[in-house]
Design an enzyme around this catalytic site. Sequence first.
Site, PDB file in Angstrom:
ATOM      1  N   ILE A   1      37.222  37.653  36.836  1.00  0.00           N
ATOM      2  CA  ILE A   1      37.560  38.331  38.285  1.00  0.00           C
ATOM      3  C   ILE A   1      37.468  37.505  39.240  1.00  0.00           C
ATOM      4  CG2 ILE A   1      36.970  40.437  39.426  1.00  0.00           C
ATOM      5  CD1 ILE A   1      38.180  40.965  36.864  1.00  0.00           C
TER       6      ILE A   1
ATOM      7  N   HIS B   1      27.082  43.960  35.465  1.00  0.00           N
ATOM      8  CA  HIS B   1      25.787  44.393  36.298  1.00  0.00           C
ATOM      9  C   HIS B   1      24.169  43.980  35.541  1.00  0.00           C
ATOM     10  CE1 HIS B   1      29.089  46.462  38.128  1.00  0.00           C
ATOM     11  NE2 HIS B   1      28.517  46.200  39.527  1.00  0.00           N
TER      12      HIS B   1
ATOM     13  N   LEU C   1      11.032  46.809  57.318  1.00  0.00           N
ATOM     14  CA  LEU C   1      10.506  47.934  56.271  1.00  0.00           C
ATOM     15  C   LEU C   1      11.129  47.038  55.135  1.00  0.00           C
ATOM     16  CD1 LEU C   1       9.845  50.584  55.166  1.00  0.00           C
ATOM     17  CD2 LEU C   1      12.067  51.395  55.640  1.00  0.00           C
TER      18      LEU C   1
ATOM     19  N   GLU D   1      35.250  30.546  43.385  1.00  0.00           N
ATOM     20  CA  GLU D   1      34.552  31.214  44.674  1.00  0.00           C
ATOM     21  C   GLU D   1      33.274  30.640  45.233  1.00  0.00           C
ATOM     22  OE1 GLU D   1      34.923  35.385  45.184  1.00  0.00           O
ATOM     23  OE2 GLU D   1      36.628  35.535  43.594  1.00  0.00           O
TER      24      GLU D   1
ATOM     25  N   CYS E   1      33.577  42.790  36.526  1.00  0.00           N
ATOM     26  CA  CYS E   1      33.842  42.497  37.815  1.00  0.00           C
ATOM     27  C   CYS E   1      33.370  40.846  37.953  1.00  0.00           C
ATOM     28  CB  CYS E   1      32.618  43.326  38.791  1.00  0.00           C
ATOM     29  SG  CYS E   1      33.056  43.146  40.449  1.00  0.00           S
TER      30      CYS E   1
ATOM     31  N   TRP F   1      35.038  47.466  54.928  1.00  0.00           N
ATOM     32  CA  TRP F   1      33.547  46.712  54.965  1.00  0.00           C
ATOM     33  C   TRP F   1      33.383  46.183  56.302  1.00  0.00           C
ATOM     34  CZ3 TRP F   1      33.391  44.572  49.392  1.00  0.00           C
ATOM     35  CH2 TRP F   1      33.506  45.890  48.425  1.00  0.00           C
TER      36      TRP F   1
HETATM   37  N1  GLN Z   1      36.802  38.408  43.282  1.00  0.00           N
HETATM   38  C1  GLN Z   1      35.569  38.778  43.612  1.00  0.00           C
HETATM   39  C2  GLN Z   1      34.622  38.326  42.859  1.00  0.00           C
HETATM   40  O1  GLN Z   1      34.802  38.046  41.724  1.00  0.00           O
HETATM   41  C3  GLN Z   1      35.543  40.505  43.456  1.00  0.00           C
HETATM   42  C4  GLN Z   1      34.502  41.227  43.920  1.00  0.00           C
HETATM   43  C5  GLN Z   1      34.247  42.625  43.712  1.00  0.00           C
HETATM   44  O2  GLN Z   1      35.212  43.096  43.214  1.00  0.00           O
HETATM   45  N2  GLN Z   1      33.452  43.478  44.418  1.00  0.00           N
HETATM   46  O3  GLN Z   1      33.409  38.485  43.085  1.00  0.00           O
HETATM   47 ZN    ZN Z   2      34.593  44.111  41.174  1.00  0.00          ZN
END
Ligand code: GLN
Ligand code: ZN
Length: 765
Positions: free
Chosen positions: A435, A698, A18, A488, A730, A565
């Site tokens: 973040i 976002h 789907l 990351e 974020c 999660w």
């Molecule tokens: N440290 C993560 C990042 O920067 C935090 C992600 C999140 O808050 N969902 O992607």
């Molecule tokens: Zn976040």
Amino acid sequence: MAISCNLGFPRIGIRRQLKTALERYWAGQSSAEELFQAAAEVRRAHWRLQRDAGIEHIPSNDFSLYDHVLDTAAMVGCVPSRFGWNGKQVELDTYFAMARGASGAPPLEMTKWFDTNYHYLVPEFEPGTTFRLSTSQAVEHFVEALKLGITTRPVLLGPISFLHLGKSKAAGFRPMSLLGGLLPVYRQVISELAAVGAKWIQIDEPVLATDLPKETLDELPSAYQQLAAAAPNVQLCLTTYFGSLGEYLPVVLRLPVAAVHLDLVRAPAQLDAALELVPQRMMLSLGVVDGRNIWRTDLQRALAMVEKAVSRLGTDRVMVGPSCSLLHCPIDLDEETQLDAELRSWLAFAKQKLQEVAALVLAVNRGRQAAADALAASDAAQASRARSQRIHNPEVKQRLAAVTPAMFRRPSQDDIRRQKQRKKFNLPLLPTTTIGSFPQTADIRKARAALKNGTWTPQQYEEFCRQQIAEVVRFQEEVGLDVLVHGEPERNDMVEYFGEQLEGFLFTRNGWVQSYGSRCVKPPIIFGDVCRRKPMTVSWSSYAQSLTSKPMKGMLTGPITILQWSFVRDDQPRRDTAFQIALAIRDEVADLQRAGIGVIQIDEPALREGLPLRQAQRGDYLRWAVDAFRLAAAAADDETQIHTHMCYGEFGDIIEAIGELDADVISIEAARSDMELLNAFSRFRYPRDIGPGVYDIHSPLVPSTEEIIARLRKALSHLKAEQLWVNPDCGLKTRGWPETRAALENMVAAAKALREELSARRSGG
Ligand code: GLN
Ligand code: ZN
């Protein structure tokens, strides 16, 4: 005879057909006809699978092209005016516009479906909203199944839940006041379903597992009176799930419906009360197979409940099914051929769970002997889960038992820590940071794929990641950020990355679960005692720190987010699993600190979503969730600065718990509410540092320096300058590089400008 039933089946398909079909259609690569065909094939396969598993009451209209709440809004013609709908039938384009937006018309808001990781679209109501039947999906799908020789039990999201889950922008307006206008549409659907041959209709009222205002409850009897009168030859099964009916049980069991479904996995204790109260005319549907998890059912325990009900009601007044729709469960364990036989013997996905339901029904209808094989296999699995050394690690259990109160506390109070950290880091006023993640480029994804399929050696991959880290560090120094991150690049997913390195986790190949629309997630399974084999992040963070004299922030995922999660083991309290994870993260904190990392961020974006549905149970959850975080963080010395991050903006009801986390710095989502949420922090007199996100990551839009300054000024009206950090909402992993660079440059410029202004004001007196 007792009846086997199912409440709902996953929609996405075993190969995520789907998803493919939807995304092709949205990309303009296929026609609506092709999409419909692909969807019909998925439905057909799933109906047959359920029939072959031995289910008698098989659902229809549980399938959705996007979301069942959206389907309900479309069914009753609840389409906000911005979508320019012609008011006749809701066609595919209007439907998808509501889900995904159209030019000039933002989509319906999306939010979590109760305490699951599924997201539904929030219906919008206005004072004058009227309803009329506007789709024929319920009838069409019923007829479609009938042609395959399967008489299904159509599912409708109940009117009370539908209204309760929606929202209105009009101040003081109660969506429930629209019920009178909504019920005739439901009556029409019920009578049309009866006309094409439906014998049973399932009406879901999951909001009955939440705290409801009295006015809402008061609507129940007359609403169901009207629904029951819609078609005298149809039986209604009112389904409740995700929790106990609690004080509503007597009301619900007086409703004029033919059956009531109870979630006896989440709330087994309500069976006794229900058996007392259920009237002669009513059947009970027993949800004894966990629809929210992937564990094989302990059939003995489930059977004991079913037999108890049968002994009171007789087989004819009993149905047996999963606790809730199987939407939250992967489809078929038989696909997981890479798992060994022992691991597999502990698990059950949707198909296996339905086979369990059928076995239970067989056992009560024909005697335990008839289901002897299934019972024996279940017994063997329970026994091996209780004993297996792969699950039970005495060292982990001993360590957990030996946890002392001191292990939840930092060495000193926050004010002392603050002084020591000030001295150590000497950061400017309004320090800037990010973040954690930087853009996950196509190159990074390619590198990961190359490692996975063996075309790259681990050394090659490591070298690549180091290069990425070096570039990101250089970039941050150029831009002038104060506290840096390594970016990351080595992480696919913030939970999977840790789960893969921790003992007690397993990963499936095909265990997809719908998150929203065509999006799926593949949650890890926590099957055993959790511990850390070796450091998980230290080499990356120390390498990054070696490249700069600025503080490098170590990046960890917190215990509650890892828990929330994942599929969590059901053979010990969630709290114990959370604490085991916390101890593993604690070791990582200690190792980072030892390696010279002075700032450590422990992300907890899922803390809030773990909240129980009923207010009365929230305190208990928050206590152990906060404790798990503290257990992980408290390995830090006074000089080590602990950050946490949460990407949502509702703190009003949990602000005390946020305070209890005792993190030195918290970064939160705030740009979308334009800093309004800081109210909660100032009212609470939050004593430590806060980084309210100054722009929404976002969206690819680059915020201007002026916009960010304006947001920061707003923040300063709630907080002291000494408390305020400057950071995005974020992580940046979903963004591209050009906008990331521009946005961060503006962010740093904004912080600097305001910093100068503040210090000029101070020195000027
Ligand atoms: N440290 C993560 C990042 O920067 C935090 C992600 C999140 O808050 N969902 O992607
Ligand atoms: Zn976040």
